[in-house]
Design a protein around this motif. Sequence first.
Motif, PDB file in Angstrom:
ATOM      1  N   ILE A 150       0.866  -1.911   0.004  1.00 14.60           N
ATOM      2  CA  ILE A 150       0.098  -0.419  -0.211  1.00 14.60           C
ATOM      3  C   ILE A 150       0.977   1.299  -0.277  1.00 14.60           C
ATOM      4  N   GLY A 151       0.454   2.369  -0.339  1.00 17.47           N
ATOM      5  CA  GLY A 151       1.252   3.624  -0.163  1.00 17.47           C
ATOM      6  C   GLY A 151       1.111   4.274   0.799  1.00 17.47           C
ATOM      7  N   SER A 152       0.543   3.841   1.656  1.00 16.37           N
ATOM      8  CA  SER A 152       0.493   4.318   3.110  1.00 16.37           C
ATOM      9  C   SER A 152       1.949   4.322   4.029  1.00 16.37           C
ATOM     10  N   LEU A 153       2.566   5.828   4.521  1.00 14.16           N
ATOM     11  CA  LEU A 153       4.121   5.926   4.917  1.00 14.16           C
ATOM     12  C   LEU A 153       4.144   5.828   6.672  1.00 14.16           C
ATOM     13  N   HIS A 154       2.502   6.268   7.227  1.00 10.60           N
ATOM     14  CA  HIS A 154       2.059   5.897   8.051  1.00 10.60           C
ATOM     15  C   HIS A 154       2.581   5.992   9.646  1.00 10.60           C
ATOM     16  N   GLY A 155       3.465   5.641  10.273  1.00 13.13           N
ATOM     17  CA  GLY A 155       4.081   4.841  11.466  1.00 13.13           C
ATOM     18  C   GLY A 155       5.939   3.788  10.538  1.00 13.13           C
ATOM     19  N   LEU A 156       5.769   5.176   9.846  1.00 12.82           N
ATOM     20  CA  LEU A 156       7.191   4.185   9.395  1.00 12.82           C
ATOM     21  C   LEU A 156       8.607   4.986  10.719  1.00 12.82           C
ATOM     22  N   SER A 157       9.024   3.667  10.392  1.00 13.65           N
ATOM     23  CA  SER A 157      10.186   3.987  11.630  1.00 13.65           C
ATOM     24  C   SER A 157      11.683   5.254  10.385  1.00 13.65           C
ATOM     25  N   ASP A 158      11.962   5.910  10.923  1.00 16.30           N
ATOM     26  CA  ASP A 158      13.626   6.307   9.893  1.00 16.30           C
ATOM     27  C   ASP A 158      13.924   6.196   9.530  1.00 16.30           C
ATOM     28  N   LYS A 159      14.439   5.129   9.836  1.00 11.09           N
ATOM     29  CA  LYS A 159      14.944   3.042   9.174  1.00 11.09           C
ATOM     30  C   LYS A 159      13.841   2.930   7.745  1.00 11.09           C
ATOM     31  N   GLU A 160      13.315   3.113   7.754  1.00  9.67           N
ATOM     32  CA  GLU A 160      11.939   2.030   6.906  1.00  9.67           C
ATOM     33  C   GLU A 160      12.421   3.722   5.865  1.00  9.67           C
ATOM     34  N   MET A 161      12.091   4.838   6.127  1.00  6.95           N
ATOM     35  CA  MET A 161      12.277   5.605   5.160  1.00  6.95           C
ATOM     36  C   MET A 161      13.212   5.786   4.266  1.00  6.95           C
ATOM     37  N   GLY A 162      14.549   5.203   4.525  1.00  6.36           N
ATOM     38  CA  GLY A 162      15.488   5.203   4.647  1.00  6.36           C
ATOM     39  C   GLY A 162      15.633   4.537   3.395  1.00  6.36           C
ATOM     40  N   VAL A 163      15.194   3.227   3.700  1.00  4.48           N
ATOM     41  CA  VAL A 163      15.363   2.321   3.117  1.00  4.48           C
ATOM     42  C   VAL A 163      14.102   2.801   1.325  1.00  4.48           C
ATOM     43  N   LEU A 164      13.071   3.297   1.871  1.00  8.76           N
ATOM     44  CA  LEU A 164      12.395   3.663   0.538  1.00  8.76           C
ATOM     45  C   LEU A 164      12.536   4.713   0.115  1.00  8.76           C
ATOM     46  N   ASN A 165      13.550   5.957   0.653  1.00  5.70           N
ATOM     47  CA  ASN A 165      14.178   6.406  -0.319  1.00  5.70           C
ATOM     48  C   ASN A 165      14.996   6.123  -0.882  1.00  5.70           C
TER      49      ASN A 165
END
Length: 100
Positions: A67-82
């Motif tokens: 899904i597209g929701s980024l809600h509740g993702l950690s900083d590390k997970e956001m880094g992986v996504l980037n």
Amino acid sequence: MELTLQQLKEYDGTNSSKPIYMAVKGRIFDVTAGKSFYGPGGDYAMFAGKDASRALAKMSKDQDDVIGSLHGLSDKEMGVLNDWEKKFEAKYPVVGRVVS
């Protein structure tokens, strides 16, 4: 091009006359060149025709995470996504964005 999530589903690789699209952070990429990965039977076919942001961030193939929701993702997970987003930008053309 602007597509809703419902319209994006039409580009999941099951219709060979249409390209294969997937979205990352709302940006739609044409991943047709990676058909062996994103097309039917491919290792990442579950991402085709969807916004797979959450699944990429969590390194998950769980259908509930595609899904597209980024809600509740950690900083590390956001880094992986980037990092994933940069890989897609380098490899596949951006053809549009997801709208609600």
